[in-house]
Write a protein that holds these residues in place. Structure first.
Motif, PDB file in Angstrom:
ATOM      1  N   LEU A  22     -49.396  -3.405  83.373  1.00 39.23           N
ATOM      2  CA  LEU A  22     -48.359  -3.073  84.360  1.00 39.23           C
ATOM      3  C   LEU A  22     -47.888  -4.313  85.112  1.00 39.23           C
ATOM      4  CD1 LEU A  22     -49.637   0.333  85.797  1.00 39.23           C
ATOM      5  CD2 LEU A  22     -47.630  -0.073  84.369  1.00 39.23           C
ATOM      6  N   ALA A  23     -48.805  -5.223  85.407  1.00 40.76           N
ATOM      7  CA  ALA A  23     -48.425  -6.448  86.116  1.00 40.76           C
ATOM      8  C   ALA A  23     -47.505  -7.305  85.251  1.00 40.76           C
ATOM      9  CB  ALA A  23     -49.676  -7.237  86.506  1.00 40.76           C
ATOM     10  N   THR A  28     -42.018  -9.485  84.325  1.00 38.96           N
ATOM     11  CA  THR A  28     -40.991  -9.935  83.395  1.00 38.96           C
ATOM     12  C   THR A  28     -39.587  -9.833  83.981  1.00 38.96           C
ATOM     13  OG1 THR A  28     -42.415  -9.369  81.542  1.00 38.96           O
ATOM     14  CG2 THR A  28     -40.080  -9.655  81.068  1.00 38.96           C
ATOM     15  N   PRO A  29     -39.161  -8.690  84.528  1.00 46.52           N
ATOM     16  CA  PRO A  29     -37.813  -8.657  85.122  1.00 46.52           C
ATOM     17  C   PRO A  29     -37.693  -9.548  86.362  1.00 46.52           C
ATOM     18  CG  PRO A  29     -38.654  -6.425  84.813  1.00 46.52           C
ATOM     19  CD  PRO A  29     -39.749  -7.370  84.483  1.00 46.52           C
ATOM     20  N   ALA A  30     -38.781  -9.684  87.118  1.00 42.85           N
ATOM     21  CA  ALA A  30     -38.733 -10.535  88.311  1.00 42.85           C
ATOM     22  C   ALA A  30     -38.509 -11.990  87.918  1.00 42.85           C
ATOM     23  CB  ALA A  30     -40.018 -10.384  89.119  1.00 42.85           C
ATOM     24  N   ALA A  35     -34.579 -16.806  87.351  1.00 41.26           N
ATOM     25  CA  ALA A  35     -34.017 -17.872  86.537  1.00 41.26           C
ATOM     26  C   ALA A  35     -32.502 -17.872  86.709  1.00 41.26           C
ATOM     27  CB  ALA A  35     -34.388 -17.670  85.080  1.00 41.26           C
ATOM     28  N   ALA A  36     -32.044 -18.525  87.729  1.00 40.66           N
ATOM     29  CA  ALA A  36     -30.605 -18.615  88.000  1.00 40.66           C
ATOM     30  C   ALA A  36     -30.090 -19.959  87.496  1.00 40.66           C
ATOM     31  CB  ALA A  36     -30.371 -18.492  89.504  1.00 40.66           C
TER      32      ALA A  36
END
Length: 129
Positions: A22-23, A28-30, A35-36
């Motif tokens: 779960l972590a 992954t989306p965070a 990554a901008a």
């Protein structure tokens, strides 16, 4: 012969695995959102220049002929230098060893039958046209 039986796994390792999965799934989306793109300006002199550098003939020859030749020489040295240092011969001596007849008689041609007469086919190969 006995086979050792492993004890069943306790419940807390399954829970720890589930929490780890779960972590990773939550991280992954965070990380993707963090990554901008970089906010940097184009350096001076880069914007709008359309002049192309054309290499001179000597530079082009060095790049397209010299570099591959240098690479060829380095590879050849890497292959032949150790043998040359050990004193091995690099070229064949063309010494003729004893001929081998694979699958032939063990005693050489002495075991071959001699021809019986004019029409006999024993004694070797022959051809006719």
């Amino acid at each position: 012969m006995s086979t050792p039986v492993s004890p069943s796994r306790p419940e807390r390792t399954r829970g720890a695995r589930r929490a780890g999965r779960l972590a990773v799934l939550a991280a992954t989306p965070a990380l993707a959102l963090l990554a901008a793109p970089a906010q940097a300006d184009v350096p001076e002199g880069w914007g709008g220049e359309t002049t192309q550098l054309e290499p001179d003939l000597l530079h082009a020859l060095g790049l397209y002929l010299g570099a591959p030749l240098l690479l060829f020489v380095l590879i050849a040295l890497a292959v032949f230098l150790p043998a040359m240092i050990r004193g091995e011969k690099l070229l064949p001596t063309h010494e003729h060893g004893e001929g081998q007849w694979i699958g032939g008689p063990r005693q050489g041609i002495a075991e071959l039958p001699a021809p019986d007469g004019e029409d006999s086919r024993a004694g070797g190969a022959r051809g006719s046209w």
